[in-house]
Enzyme design. Structure first.
Site, PDB file in Angstrom:
ATOM      1  N   ARG A 146       9.417  -3.269  -2.493  1.00  0.00           N
ATOM      2  CA  ARG A 146       8.169  -2.753  -1.938  1.00  0.00           C
ATOM      3  C   ARG A 146       7.162  -3.894  -1.958  1.00  0.00           C
ATOM      4  NH1 ARG A 146       3.288   0.318  -4.641  1.00  0.00           N
ATOM      5  NH2 ARG A 146       2.185   0.838  -2.737  1.00  0.00           N
ATOM      6  N   HIS A 171       0.120   2.895   2.439  1.00  0.00           N
ATOM      7  CA  HIS A 171       1.003   4.073   2.322  1.00  0.00           C
ATOM      8  C   HIS A 171       1.857   4.260   3.568  1.00  0.00           C
ATOM      9  CE1 HIS A 171      -2.233   6.020  -0.482  1.00  0.00           C
ATOM     10  NE2 HIS A 171      -1.279   5.481  -1.230  1.00  0.00           N
TER      11      HIS A 171
END
Ligand code: ADP
Length: 398
Positions: free
Chosen positions: A91, A180
């Site tokens: 990530r 997000h």
């Protein structure tokens, strides 16, 4: 296939070993307090109880070494050999304008990620440390970067340019990036699948409501606007972040309270939002419990849900309508109170909440609007790790 998903923070590493074909988590856990005394590894293999280990974990490399050791251990492990790990998915918070999708990590990619440190000084450096450590410990294993900002790279210029001199965009790439993205993409796709439709046919508003919260307008499968901006500070009210406000307040408060830029930054990011307004907590469960008895808890909840409502109106206008509203993340998946407050008096827009369904739905894929509701309101639990594993598998296989 077995994909190791890593999310490296400043003093933590979260991990999951995932079989993406079966969407199955084989093991998961996190290392906390890296570089501090009393570092802890919490680990759980599929079907086994959670265990905790403490140790001296000086840096991210040692942390990932611990993770690999436990994944290979006889009693708590799920692997016989490191070679079973087909790829690592990382990530990465900020991909700037360079990345509009997930990529195989090579030296050029690392160079671009390093350029983005300026935009996310707290997040990108640990992400890069995680990549370097994984490369050193698993030589030859492909590494893939999945960016929080990538999904929003489809925003048109009129959504992402701020009302400040255009030269600042040219010189410093000051613009809305949004965050997000992995979650907004996942829940929009899943909502469409649940409705047996393709995301390309739908106008979806996705509300990711956790400690950090953001909302996105996903038109025909593409993000066309989102509430977080240059940093995750803009937009909705959050647990401890202020969200939208008049930027002149910053200069005024700094002068009145004699604050340095760093102190002001801390105030806006850590002492504002639901915590700052309620004076009680940033945790929505505590705010809900005190809604009736505490005026400021009620005020914080009312502001939190009012902003979401306002953005839904704005994004319905931006997309020329809305077919689906999705609630996800800690608050979105669990708080029927927030969902009810957001959807109240929205019949004019075709939103009719089924109060019973709303009350009963927790952490489950479910439609919570009435059958007569023109707009489908849904709860879709997010799963960012699974998206990272699936993107990684796809890239490695191609
Ligand atoms: P993060 O942004 O850290 O990933 P999460 O998505 O886990 O955060 O969401 C955390 C938030 O979810 C907290 O504010 C917490 O209060 C809220 N939350 C979790 N469970 C519930 C619940 N049952 N009811 C209301 N809020 C909840």
């Amino acid at each position: 296939m077995k994909i190791l998903v890593l999310n490296a923070g400043s003093s933590s590493v979260k991990y999951q070993l995932i079989n993406p074909e079966e969407a199955k988590v084989l093991a998961k856990g996190f290392v906390e307090r890296i570089g501090l005394s009393g570092a802890v590894l919490t680990h759980q293999a599929f079907d086994k109880p959670e265990i905790k280990m403490t140790g001296e974990i000086l840096d991210h490399k040692v942390a990932i070494e611990y993770v690999l050791t436990i994944l290979l251990s006889k009693n708590h492990g799920v692997l016989k050999s490191k070679n079973e790990i087909d790829a690592v998915g990382h990530r990465v918070v900020h991909g700037g304008e360079a990345f509009s999708g997930s990529v195989l990590i090579n030296e050029d990619v690392i160079r671009e990620m390093t350029k983005c440190i300026d935009f996310a000084p707290l997040h990108n450096p640990p992400n890069l440390k995680g990549i370097a450590a994984a490369k050193a410990l698993l030589p030859g294993v492909p590494q893939v970067g999945v960016f929080d900002t990538a999904f929003h790279q489809t925003m048109p210029k009129h959504s992402f340019i701020y009302g400040i001199p255009y030269t600042l965009y040219k010189r410093h790439v000051i613009r809305r990036y949004g965050f997000h993205g992995t979650s907004h993409r996942y829940v929009a796709d899943h909502a469409a699948k649940f409705l047996k439709k393709s995301a390309e046919e739908l106008k979806i508003i996705t509300c990711h409501l956790g400690n950090g919260s953001s909302i996105a307008a996903v038109k025909h499968g593409k993000s066309i606007d989102t509430s977080m901006g240059f940093t995750p500070l803009e937009g909705l009210l959050m647990g401890t972040r202020c969200g939208d406000m008049d930027p002149a307040i910053i200069l005024h408060v700094m002068a009145k309270e004699e604050l340095t830029p760093s102190e002001m930054n801390t105030m806006l990011n850590k002492h504002s939002g639901v915590l700052g307004i309620s004076g009680l907590s940033s945790d929505m469960r505590e705010i809900e419990d005190n809604y009736e008895s505490n005026d400021r808890a009620r005020l914080a909840m009312d502001i939190f849900s009012y902003r979401i409502k306002k953005y839904i109106g704005a994004y319905a206008a931006a997309m020329g309508g809305v077919d689906v509203i999705v609630f996800t993340a800690g608050i979105g998946e669990n708080s029927d109170m927030v969902r009810k407050l957001v959807c109240s008096d929205m019949e004019f827009l075709g939103i009719e909440l089924d109060e019973q369904k709303n009350k009963e739905t927790r952490k489950a894929e479910e439609i919570i609007s009435k059958p007569s509701s023109k707009v489908k309101v849904m709860v879709i639990p997010t799963n960012e790790e699974l998206v990272i594993a699936m993107d990684t598998a796809k890239i490695v296989q191609s």
